[in-house]
Design a protein around this motif. Structure first.
Motif, mmCIF file in Angstrom:
data_model
loop_
_atom_site.group_PDB
_atom_site.id
_atom_site.type_symbol
_atom_site.label_atom_id
_atom_site.label_comp_id
_atom_site.label_asym_id
_atom_site.label_seq_id
_atom_site.Cartn_x
_atom_site.Cartn_y
_atom_site.Cartn_z
ATOM 1 N N SER A 507 131.548 141.270 62.546
ATOM 2 C CA SER A 507 131.064 141.225 63.828
ATOM 3 C C SER A 507 132.258 141.471 64.728
ATOM 4 N N ARG A 508 133.644 141.511 64.321
ATOM 5 C CA ARG A 508 134.643 141.682 65.054
ATOM 6 C C ARG A 508 134.871 143.271 65.351
ATOM 7 N N PHE A 509 134.322 144.009 64.466
ATOM 8 C CA PHE A 509 134.497 145.609 64.496
ATOM 9 C C PHE A 509 133.402 146.045 65.674
ATOM 10 N N VAL A 605 126.684 138.687 70.671
ATOM 11 C CA VAL A 605 127.098 139.047 71.987
ATOM 12 C C VAL A 605 128.132 139.843 71.769
ATOM 13 N N ARG A 606 128.985 139.677 70.690
ATOM 14 C CA ARG A 606 130.314 140.482 70.610
ATOM 15 C C ARG A 606 129.863 142.013 70.692
ATOM 16 N N GLN A 607 128.662 142.420 70.171
ATOM 17 C CA GLN A 607 128.071 143.769 70.013
ATOM 18 C C GLN A 607 127.757 144.090 71.391
ATOM 19 N N LEU A 608 127.351 143.385 72.402
ATOM 20 C CA LEU A 608 127.013 143.642 73.845
ATOM 21 C C LEU A 608 128.393 143.854 74.640
ATOM 22 N N GLU A 609 129.398 142.942 74.243
ATOM 23 C CA GLU A 609 130.663 143.370 74.546
ATOM 24 C C GLU A 609 131.398 144.931 74.177
ATOM 25 N N ALA A 610 130.906 145.177 72.994
ATOM 26 C CA ALA A 610 131.345 146.475 72.285
ATOM 27 C C ALA A 610 130.927 147.563 73.311
#
Length: 727
Positions: A507-509, A605-610
């Motif tokens: 999820s950090r990528f 939400v991390r993917q939204l920020e991505a």
């Protein structure tokens, strides 16, 4: 003899003092007068005296540009460059006296007005010249002013260094003060006392002086270790280190991992019997640099922001204003690799990066984009990594098997001479403000991979080892390449089995690419001709020059964009993004309901920020300060082709089946179980042919077999040729 006694003046045409060295002829008093005049009267523009103002604003230190000094008096900079140890104290004294002259008179205890006493001012030098390489510093530079750049890898504790040592004679109690040499030098204590003994008093012996530490004068001092920038180290060589000594107001400004440009005096000191080999060698000294000026070249403005010529800026702005900047930049990325357009777009976004944000409550949001390439061997993954290492302004390349957790983050090392611990930054700290390329990401040990978690999301590295508790910055993008566990990407396995990395790291990528080596006649033909063309035209001299120039141009353009442009989303773009995110989550929820399995790549939400970061980097390529709806659309498209496809890849995508198909598959399963008893073995082809004769659909039979294999009811053997039914 008659002419001699007349009152005439005779002179011989000889100078009174023979011409000695340059510095010997210049009297310190004359130089001091010039320095005072410079601080008082140097002006830029009308009635603007920068050095006078700076002294009154900050009486502790004064930053002097050598270029200003040169324009004021052409001899002063050459004096300071050739003998800085002699003339810098003169300069500091001059600054102290000027400061005392600029201040108002103040009342003393008795109420009389008196002149203020001159205070200590630290002079810091800076200049616009290019730094010298650490490898070129030799004996000819000793006691001269040099400028070098590098990364600080270690900082010692602050110590007190005596400037004047207070001495007392054991015998007659006479006192005196002895000055200390600056830097890492010591004080020279006289051997004998000059007291004249009275009759009947016993004379002072040899070495009568005792040091009184409490009454000596001290300044703060700290030693730093500076290492060459990774991009300046020749291939196959170890990076060189240099010892720096900083004092007074420069202490505790630098943490390990900071990129510095240092002005200093190249000096030597006697190392304290460090190694046995040099024990008897009296004449051998260790070099170090006594710092007289520090410049921090960190953050986006790596190597100073102002080093773009007006022509370059003009060219960059013209390029950014052209129509298809995005596709132009993508063609410049790894031109020797055929195809993989989406990966090239992702790498372009990674190189430009989004914009970092600091919220009012102190939370920092990262702006760097992380990309994972996962897939078959020979799909040019490592080539992408090598290209990024060459093109990014700051980059470090490591391989997964050869790097440990301490080597990636930071290690605590014990100093051999002082026996105290200090920190040395690893790859993630050294690449602060750049890119870390990690190859063979899947071969890393899991406990080492955990060390990267914090660096990838919070962009700091926290350490609590050996009594050192600290936080280091590592504002880096990560570009990682990995192979699936079985070496190749197996389409018959689920995405979860293929990717085999923990959800926490996935999820950090921001973007995850599955790079497959698909067999396709037309594409194979094109790739083959491209590779043969690359090999055939490799050694033509003309191409090589333009190629390196292109690389360099792209590097400069990336640097320019990163330092000048920090885009934000517009309101309409934000609305659009919100809708996209909600629909993605809905789709994920629906598919989870249908298959009864969680998605292998979570959409959080991390993917939204991505997607936000990707849109910002697309805007940054155009040097635009607003990320528009168009950018969001492109970013979403890229995200969809990368991460969403990876999430849906593998066998799971074939399970969106209608009820009739489900019925047929159920029938096929019953027939297979009828044909094969538990433990029976049968060739797959024969089984499928037999069932097809019974009027069953061949693809349904294959699907039934796959589903049974997933449940573990049947097992493939002999390279999937035969099937064994298990209990």
């Amino acid at each position: 003899m008659s002419g001699w006694d007349e009152g005439a003046v005779y002179y011989s045409d000889q100078p009174q003092f023979p011409e000695g060295g340059d510095a010997a002829t210049v009297s310190p008093h004359a130089v001091m007068t010039k320095f005072k005049e410079f601080i008082r009267t140097f002006e830029i523009g009308q009635n603007c005296f920068p050095y006078r103002e700076a002294l009154l604003d900050n009486p502790k230190r004064l930053l002097v540009h050598l270029e200003d000094l040169l324009s004021f008096d052409s001899d002063l900079p050459s004096l300071i460059r050739s003998a800085p140890a002699d003339f810098l104290p003169v300069f500091e004294k001059a600054a102290g006296e000027v400061l005392a002259g600029l201040r108002m008179r103040e009342a003393n205890e008795t109420g009389e007005m008196e002149e203020p006493t001159p205070s200590d001012v630290q002079i810091l030098l800076t200049s616009r010249e290019d730094p010298v390489s650490m490898r070129l510093l030799g004996a000819q530079y000793i006691s001269k002013l040099v400028k070098i750049s590098g990364i600080s890898i270690a900082a010692s504790r602050v110590k007190a260094k005596a400037t004047y040592v207070f001495l007392v004679c054991k015998n007659c109690r006479k006192t005196r003060e002895v000055p200390c040499r600056p830097g890492l030098g010591g004080a020279i204590v006289p051997r004998s006392c000059d007291h004249v003994p009275q009759p009947g008093e016993e004379p002072c012996p040899l070495d009568p002086w005792m040091v009184v530490p409490d009454r000596s004068q001290y300044v703060d001092q700290q030693t730093l270790k500076l290492q060459e920038n990774p991009e300046d180290v020749p291939t196959g060589e170890l990076p060189r280190n240099m010892l720096l000594s900083v004092d007074r107001h420069l202490v505790q400004l630098i943490v390990p991992g900071t990129r510095l440009t240092v002005m200093g005096i190249y000096s030597i000191f006697q190392a304290s019997s460090s190694s046995n080999s040099h024990k008897g060698a009296v004449a051998i000294r260790q070099p170090y640099i006594r710092v007289v000026g520090l410049e921090d070249t960190n953050e986006a403005s790596s190597r100073g922001p102002a080093n773009f010529t007006p022509d370059e800026e003009e060219e960059f702005k013209k390029f950014a204003a052209s129509q298809d900047v995005y596709s132009n930049i993508c063609t410049k990325i790894a031109p020797s690799i055929f195809g993989h357009n989406d990966v090239k777009r992702a790498v372009a976004c990674l190189l430009f990066g989004g914009s970092r944000k600091s919220l009012p409550d102190g939370v920092k949001l990262r702006g760097d984009i992380n990309v994972l390439l996962l897939g078959d061997p020979s799909t040019a993954k490592s080539q992408f990594l090598k290209f990024v290492e060459k093109t990014a302004p700051i980059a470090v390349y490591t391989s997964g098997k050869g790097s440990s957790a301490a080597g990636l983050t930071a290690s605590v090392i014990r100093d051999s001479s002082t026996r105290e611990f200090y920190l040395e930054g690893g790859a993630m700290v050294l690449a602060d403000g750049g890119v870390v390329c990690i190859d063979e990401f899947d071969k890393m040990r899991p406990e080492d991979r955990v060390a990267i978690h914090e660096a990838m999301e919070q962009q700091t590295i926290s350490i609590a080892k050996a009594g050192i508790t600290t936080v280091l910055n590592s504002r880096t993008s990560v570009l990682a390449a990995a192979n699936p566990p079985s070496g190749r990407y197996d389409d018959l396995k689920t995405a979860q089995d293929n990717i085999d990395l923990q959800t926490t790291i996935l999820s950090r990528f921001d973007l995850i690419f599955i790079v497959k080596d698909s067999r396709n006649f037309d594409q194979d033909k094109e790739i083959a001709s491209h590779i043969i063309r690359v090999h055939a035209s490799a050694d033509k001299v003309t191409d090589e020059n333009t190629d390196s120039k292109e690389d360099n141009w792209l590097k400069r353009y990336i640097q320019y964009c990163r330092s000048r442009c920090h885009p934000r989303l517009t309101e309409s773009a934000a609305m659009k993004l919100q809708q996209y995110y909600v629909t993605i989550r809905e789709d994920m929820k629906r598919s989870a309901h249908e298959t009864g399995e969680a998605a292998p790549i979570p959409i959080t939400v991390r993917q939204l920020e991505a997607i936000v970061r990707l849109s910002e980097s697309l805007a940054k390529m155009r040097l635009s300060h607003d990320a528009t709806e168009d950018d969001v659309e492109k970013a979403y498209k890229l995200f969809k082709t990368a991460t969403m496809d990876a999430a849906k890849s593998g066998i799971n995508q074939q399970i969106n089946i209608t009820s009739e198909m489900a019925k047929e598959i159920k029938q096929a399963e019953t027939q297979i179980k009828r044909r094969m008893g538990i433990g029976a073995r049968l060739s797959e082809r024969r089984l499928i042919e037999d069932l097809a004769r019974m009027g069953m659909n061949e693809s349904m039979v294959r699907r039934a077999l796959l589903i049974m294999h997933q449940r573990g009811e049947v097992e493939y053997q002999r390279e999937r040729r035969s099937i064994v039914r298990k209990a």
